[in-house]
Design an enzyme around this catalytic site. Structure first.
Site, PDB file in Angstrom:
ATOM      1  N   LYS A 213      27.129  19.435  45.212  1.00 44.20           N
ATOM      2  CA  LYS A 213      26.323  19.608  46.422  1.00 44.20           C
ATOM      3  C   LYS A 213      26.824  20.834  47.182  1.00 44.20           C
ATOM      4  O   LYS A 213      27.832  20.763  47.898  1.00 44.20           O
ATOM      5  CB  LYS A 213      26.405  18.370  47.313  1.00 44.20           C
ATOM      6  CG  LYS A 213      25.536  18.469  48.569  1.00 44.20           C
ATOM      7  CD  LYS A 213      25.740  17.268  49.476  1.00 44.20           C
ATOM      8  CE  LYS A 213      24.893  17.386  50.735  1.00 44.20           C
ATOM      9  NZ  LYS A 213      25.145  18.623  51.521  1.00 44.20           N
ATOM     10  N   GLY A 266      35.716  22.084  53.001  1.00 40.15           N
ATOM     11  CA  GLY A 266      34.856  21.972  54.168  1.00 40.15           C
ATOM     12  C   GLY A 266      35.671  21.581  55.378  1.00 40.15           C
ATOM     13  O   GLY A 266      36.873  21.844  55.450  1.00 40.15           O
ATOM     14  N   SER A 267      35.033  20.920  56.323  1.00 44.39           N
ATOM     15  CA  SER A 267      35.702  20.609  57.585  1.00 44.39           C
ATOM     16  C   SER A 267      36.640  19.420  57.443  1.00 44.39           C
ATOM     17  O   SER A 267      36.439  18.531  56.606  1.00 44.39           O
ATOM     18  CB  SER A 267      34.665  20.323  58.675  1.00 44.39           C
ATOM     19  OG  SER A 267      34.123  19.025  58.526  1.00 44.39           O
ATOM     20  N   THR A 268      37.645  19.410  58.290  1.00 45.45           N
ATOM     21  CA  THR A 268      38.611  18.307  58.307  1.00 45.45           C
ATOM     22  C   THR A 268      37.932  16.992  58.670  1.00 45.45           C
ATOM     23  O   THR A 268      38.205  15.950  58.065  1.00 45.45           O
ATOM     24  CB  THR A 268      39.732  18.625  59.306  1.00 45.45           C
ATOM     25  OG1 THR A 268      40.400  19.818  58.893  1.00 45.45           O
ATOM     26  CG2 THR A 268      40.747  17.492  59.379  1.00 45.45           C
ATOM     27  N   VAL A 270      34.823  15.992  58.220  1.00 44.78           N
ATOM     28  CA  VAL A 270      34.024  15.468  57.112  1.00 44.78           C
ATOM     29  C   VAL A 270      34.939  14.912  56.024  1.00 44.78           C
ATOM     30  O   VAL A 270      34.668  13.838  55.470  1.00 44.78           O
ATOM     31  CB  VAL A 270      33.102  16.566  56.543  1.00 44.78           C
ATOM     32  CG1 VAL A 270      32.436  16.092  55.255  1.00 44.78           C
ATOM     33  CG2 VAL A 270      32.040  16.942  57.574  1.00 44.78           C
ATOM     34  N   GLU A 294      40.386  20.877  50.528  1.00 44.55           N
ATOM     35  CA  GLU A 294      40.924  21.992  51.326  1.00 44.55           C
ATOM     36  C   GLU A 294      40.029  22.085  52.541  1.00 44.55           C
ATOM     37  O   GLU A 294      38.812  22.233  52.416  1.00 44.55           O
ATOM     38  CB  GLU A 294      40.916  23.280  50.502  1.00 44.55           C
ATOM     39  CG  GLU A 294      41.723  24.409  51.137  1.00 44.55           C
ATOM     40  CD  GLU A 294      40.856  25.327  51.971  1.00 44.55           C
ATOM     41  OE1 GLU A 294      41.036  25.309  53.219  1.00 44.55           O
ATOM     42  OE2 GLU A 294      40.012  26.029  51.420  1.00 44.55           O
ATOM     43  N   CYS A 328      38.751  29.946  56.253  1.00 44.95           N
ATOM     44  CA  CYS A 328      39.674  28.899  56.691  1.00 44.95           C
ATOM     45  C   CYS A 328      41.077  29.463  56.884  1.00 44.95           C
ATOM     46  O   CYS A 328      41.905  28.861  57.560  1.00 44.95           O
ATOM     47  CB  CYS A 328      39.679  27.734  55.698  1.00 44.95           C
ATOM     48  SG  CYS A 328      39.740  28.246  53.985  1.00 44.95           S
ATOM     49  N   GLU A 426      40.278  24.702  66.015  1.00 44.98           N
ATOM     50  CA  GLU A 426      39.643  25.604  65.057  1.00 44.98           C
ATOM     51  C   GLU A 426      38.274  26.025  65.586  1.00 44.98           C
ATOM     52  O   GLU A 426      37.452  25.190  65.958  1.00 44.98           O
ATOM     53  CB  GLU A 426      39.480  24.924  63.702  1.00 44.98           C
ATOM     54  CG  GLU A 426      38.904  25.863  62.643  1.00 44.98           C
ATOM     55  CD  GLU A 426      38.675  25.176  61.308  1.00 44.98           C
ATOM     56  OE1 GLU A 426      38.928  25.813  60.272  1.00 44.98           O
ATOM     57  OE2 GLU A 426      38.249  24.001  61.302  1.00 44.98           O
TER      58      GLU A 426
END
Length: 542
Positions: A213, A266-268, A270, A294, A328, A426
């Site tokens: 995805k 992706g984001s922490t 999520v 990551e 990132c 962030e």
């Protein structure tokens, strides 16, 4: 079956092309960019098994730098498409897992050569057009890093397979590196085309089947990735690309008994949510899933009084503002000694004023647009907040304009509060916050750097005092997974700086090394005894 012990080609990092004025590469890339821009809107399908799946629900793809332009549409699916992708993957699994490793290697090596050759300009142009990267940022990402992943991963696969246990007389011990039992779910971000390609490809290389995805804002170049892999000979069903609502995908994938692994960037927030979902459903799975992620970063530059002002300023302007700070690893907080600050400040402000900003089509633009309206609004919100605070000041940039594209000026903030909001949170945009400290407070500053953020991805130490470098390396041991000495905290190269961080930045499984590939195999030990015993009695029994 293999009839030889094969040695794969020794990987070498793909040379980065300059696209300098007057070069043919520059002309070819600009031509590719203009061709993609001018073509009729494309219709990107989902790739499920052998099918190119289209639906009635179309989503628009537009360049961030010109959001009224329509590049094409991608087809939005449902839970049924997620189930179909899983079924296609599991159907392909037996033949793919049984395929000799050198045949899998050949597919991905061919993909690397295709990308280095006929696909290079198309992949770079797609990344420039739809992700708003300038020519150089696209080259180091979509071409070179992805090529390096494909080639080095093959060599790492052979390295892993070659690692075998010892044997004693009369016994032969072997170790098989089996693919995981089930399918891998890959979720990839918008900011690196190379990451988008590597996450599904690395798992597939090791014999796994994948449901992928991509980020909706990266589907345009994801389409080129799928076409590349198909031309390289990747069999149907090995990597299935779906474009669906995240919640729909999660409700199917994380409740499926054959879910075997998550490869995520992706984001922490999520990632934490997905980890909880997996934990909640753990009793449903045939095996404990591998979870590799990551995530975010609040990456730092800390300068010692012995650092060179020009080096510090360049590390900040490159590290914070390349690709609009949407890495990132981008520098987003810096700690500068008072003695250096006047010179560093002048250099940074001059650099930022010299930046040109606009479309990637103009190769003179160092700064392009941020990825979409959601990102624009979030970053602008931080800048608006800064303007209302008494303990922070914007010394460069700070303007935002989304009338044509999502453009935000590179913004430099100076704060008197080392725990100011933008020193801790962030932002994922072109904003860096700087704290100026007294020269004598170097050691205290290092402890402050370590405890300020929940993240631990990248960081940089700027110093020409070896004792100070060693001290900072020790105190900041757990503050980042990639530490840079006298360099910006971005630009990790496959095969040279394996990438990843810990704490809230992920599982630190080091993409671009054999460590990551080990996560996508399930070893089986085989012991063969040549002359088995025929009596249960041991000598000690008398």
């Amino acid at each position: 079956m293999p009839k030889g012990v094969f040695q794969v080609p020794v990987p070498v990092n793909e040379p980065v092309r300059s696209y300098a004025v007057g070069t043919k590469d520059r002309e070819d890339l600009l031509h590719a960019y203009k061709s993609l821009y001018a073509q009729a809107p494309i219709d990107v399908p989902m790739y499920i098994g052998s099918g190119l799946v289209r639906t009635e629900n179309k989503k628009k793809m537009s360049p961030p730098q010109e959001h009224q332009k329509v590049l094409g549409y991608f087809n939005y699916g449902t839970k049924d498409h997620v189930n179909a992708a899983i079924d296609a993957a599991l159907l392909a699994r037996q033949k793919w897992a049984a395929l000799p490793w050198e045949q899998r290697a050949a597919i991905f090596l061919r993909a690397a050569d295709l990308l280095a050759g006929p696909y290079r300009m198309r992949m770079n142009a797609a990344t420039m057009l739809a992700q708003s990267k300038n020519a150089f940022q696209a080259e180091i990402d979509a071409a070179c890093e992805f090529i390096d992943f494909l080639r080095f991963n093959v060599a790492y696969m052979q390295q892993i397979y070659r690692d075998q246990p010892g044997s004693q007389p009369g016994i032969w011990n072997r170790l098989e590196y089996r693919p995981l039992e089930g399918f891998v779910f890959a979720i990839t971000p918008f900011n690196f085309t190379a990451i988008a390609g590597n996450l599904p490809a690395s798992a597939a290389l090791m014999g796994n089947v994948v449901v992928w995805k991509p980020a909706e804002s990266q589907v345009y170049s994801a389409y080129v990735i799928m076409e590349l892999l198909r031309e390289a000979g990747l069999p149907d069903g090995v990597i299935n690309m779906i474009t669906v609502e995240g919640q729909d995908a999660g409700e199917v994938v994380f409740k499926h008994p054959d879910f075997a692994g998550l490869h995520f960037t992706g984001s922490t927030a999520v990632f934490k949510h997905l980890w909880k979902e997996i934990g909640t459903n753990i009793d449903k799975y045939k095996t404990y899933p591998r979870i590799v992620g990551e995530t975010g970063g609040k990456d730092f530059i800390v300068a010692h009084p012995t650092a060179k002002a020009a080096e510090v300023a360049t590390a900040i302007t490159r590290g914070a503002f390349e690709f609009q700070g949407q890495k990132c690893s981008a520098a987003s907080r810096a700690y500068i000694p008072k003695s250096l600050w006047p010179t560093v400040k002048d250099r940074i402000v001059a650099d930022v004023k010299s930046f040109k900003m606009g479309s990637p089509e103009d190769f003179g633009n160092f700064i392009n647009a941020v990825i979409d309206k959601r990102a624009f609004d979030k970053i602008k919100g931080y800048i608006d907040y800064i303007k209302t605070q008494s303990d922070a000041e914007i010394i460069a940039g700070g303007k935002c304009d989304d009338s044509v594209g999502y453009f935000i000026e590179p913004t430099v903030v100076v704060t008197t509060n080392p725990k100011f909001r933008t020193m801790c949170e962030e932002i994922f945009g072109p904003v860096i916050t700087i704290f100026v400290y007294e020269d004598d407070n170097w050691a205290d500053m290092l402890f402050l750097v370590n405890e300020t953020s929940e993240y631990a991805l990248t960081g940089a130490i700027m110093s020409h005092d070896r004792y100070a470098i060693e001290q900072a390396s020790r105190i900041l041991e757990n503050a980042c997974g990639n530490l840079y000495i006298n360099d910006k905290p971005t630009g990790a190269v496959v095969g040279q700086q394996p990438f990843g961080g810990a704490r809230a930045s992920g599982t630190n499984d080091k993409a671009g090394s054999y460590l990551n590939l080990l996560r996508w195999v399930s070893p089986r030990t085989i012991k063969e005894t040549f002359v088995p015993p025929t009596d249960y009695r041991y000598p000690f029994l008398g």
